[in-house]
Design a protein around this motif. Sequence first.
Motif, mmCIF file in Angstrom:
data_model
loop_
_atom_site.group_PDB
_atom_site.id
_atom_site.type_symbol
_atom_site.label_atom_id
_atom_site.label_comp_id
_atom_site.label_asym_id
_atom_site.label_seq_id
_atom_site.Cartn_x
_atom_site.Cartn_y
_atom_site.Cartn_z
ATOM 1 N N ASP A 98 0.620 -1.262 -0.103
ATOM 2 C CA ASP A 98 -0.031 0.082 0.090
ATOM 3 C C ASP A 98 0.656 1.220 -0.089
ATOM 4 N N ALA A 99 1.784 1.289 -0.893
ATOM 5 C CA ALA A 99 2.962 2.386 -1.021
ATOM 6 C C ALA A 99 3.633 2.307 -2.258
ATOM 7 N N ILE A 100 4.011 3.405 -2.556
ATOM 8 C CA ILE A 100 5.150 3.394 -3.818
ATOM 9 C C ILE A 100 6.428 3.383 -3.436
ATOM 10 N N PRO A 101 7.011 2.399 -4.076
ATOM 11 C CA PRO A 101 6.831 1.627 -5.223
ATOM 12 C C PRO A 101 6.211 0.343 -4.727
ATOM 13 N N THR A 102 5.501 -0.359 -5.468
ATOM 14 C CA THR A 102 5.035 -1.440 -5.305
ATOM 15 C C THR A 102 4.951 -2.188 -6.695
ATOM 16 N N THR A 103 4.833 -3.702 -6.829
ATOM 17 C CA THR A 103 4.392 -4.390 -7.866
ATOM 18 C C THR A 103 3.465 -5.502 -7.530
ATOM 19 N N TRP A 104 2.265 -5.687 -8.432
ATOM 20 C CA TRP A 104 1.355 -6.602 -8.325
ATOM 21 C C TRP A 104 1.619 -7.849 -9.261
ATOM 22 N N VAL A 164 2.299 -5.589 -12.725
ATOM 23 C CA VAL A 164 2.393 -4.220 -13.063
ATOM 24 C C VAL A 164 2.916 -3.570 -11.939
ATOM 25 N N SER A 165 3.575 -2.517 -12.125
ATOM 26 C CA SER A 165 4.282 -1.512 -10.926
ATOM 27 C C SER A 165 3.706 -0.185 -10.931
ATOM 28 N N LEU A 166 3.822 0.078 -9.646
ATOM 29 C CA LEU A 166 3.337 1.699 -9.432
ATOM 30 C C LEU A 166 4.691 2.270 -8.918
ATOM 31 N N LEU A 167 5.135 3.017 -9.582
ATOM 32 C CA LEU A 167 6.479 3.763 -9.360
ATOM 33 C C LEU A 167 6.458 5.191 -9.025
ATOM 34 N N ASP A 168 7.382 5.917 -8.089
ATOM 35 C CA ASP A 168 7.625 7.456 -8.485
ATOM 36 C C ASP A 168 8.269 7.691 -9.558
ATOM 37 N N GLU A 169 9.253 7.009 -10.236
ATOM 38 C CA GLU A 169 10.026 7.412 -11.267
ATOM 39 C C GLU A 169 10.389 6.230 -12.022
ATOM 40 N N ASP A 170 9.710 6.051 -13.502
ATOM 41 C CA ASP A 170 9.965 5.078 -14.303
ATOM 42 C C ASP A 170 11.198 5.250 -15.082
ATOM 43 N N CYS A 177 -3.873 -1.373 -10.489
ATOM 44 C CA CYS A 177 -2.711 -0.265 -10.105
ATOM 45 C C CYS A 177 -3.463 1.062 -9.998
ATOM 46 N N VAL A 178 -4.525 1.308 -10.900
ATOM 47 C CA VAL A 178 -5.285 2.716 -11.131
ATOM 48 C C VAL A 178 -5.928 2.951 -9.536
ATOM 49 N N ALA A 179 -6.662 1.783 -9.121
ATOM 50 C CA ALA A 179 -7.525 1.706 -7.833
ATOM 51 C C ALA A 179 -6.413 2.112 -6.636
ATOM 52 N N ALA A 180 -5.260 1.320 -6.612
ATOM 53 C CA ALA A 180 -4.136 1.465 -5.687
ATOM 54 C C ALA A 180 -3.772 2.988 -5.800
ATOM 55 N N ALA A 181 -3.628 3.562 -6.704
ATOM 56 C CA ALA A 181 -3.131 4.907 -6.726
ATOM 57 C C ALA A 181 -4.167 5.901 -6.224
ATOM 58 N N ALA A 182 -5.518 5.634 -6.662
ATOM 59 C CA ALA A 182 -6.381 6.555 -6.043
ATOM 60 C C ALA A 182 -6.419 6.355 -4.607
ATOM 61 N N ALA A 183 -6.418 5.080 -3.996
ATOM 62 C CA ALA A 183 -6.301 4.994 -2.650
ATOM 63 C C ALA A 183 -5.125 5.687 -1.985
#
Length: 158
Positions: A47-53, A65-71, A104-110
């Motif tokens: 539940d933080a950035i960065p993470t991968t699912w 898929v990953s959620l990153l501060d910097e790609d 990933c979009v839902a996690a970013a919204a959260a």
Amino acid sequence: MRIAPLCHSPQHLDALARTHVQAFGELLPAWTVQQARDELATHTAPDAIPTTWLALDGADWLGSVSLLDEDDPRLGAYTPWLASLYVRPAARARRVGAALVWHCVAAAAALGVARLHLYCEPARVTYYARLGWTRLDHLPLGALQVVVMAIEPGSPHV
């Protein structure tokens, strides 16, 4: 299929690192499997950035898929990122990629992310547009031309 954080399935870390280097190494020719593994190993909080699912089917992984501060440091004007969307060939055309994107979009919204970004090759723009993403920029990234796209995760239209 279920989607779970990579940190809850560390047995897939090495295979995912190898796959990411094979799939995305053209953008970073000097990137090694060990570097990819080390980076993915830092994704320890779901539940933080960065993470991968991972999309999982039983004990097997179908995609990630990953959620990153910097790609990519060359794209510093944009942050944060949906990155490294990958679906294994045997799982393609089964909506695994779309499920990972929406997760990933839902996690970013959260997490309160106002605008989430991704970049892709021009041939993939239509795919992401169908999922609600809009084009922001078209620019060179190494040897490739990429399109930067965005979505507002908390928007009622998403």
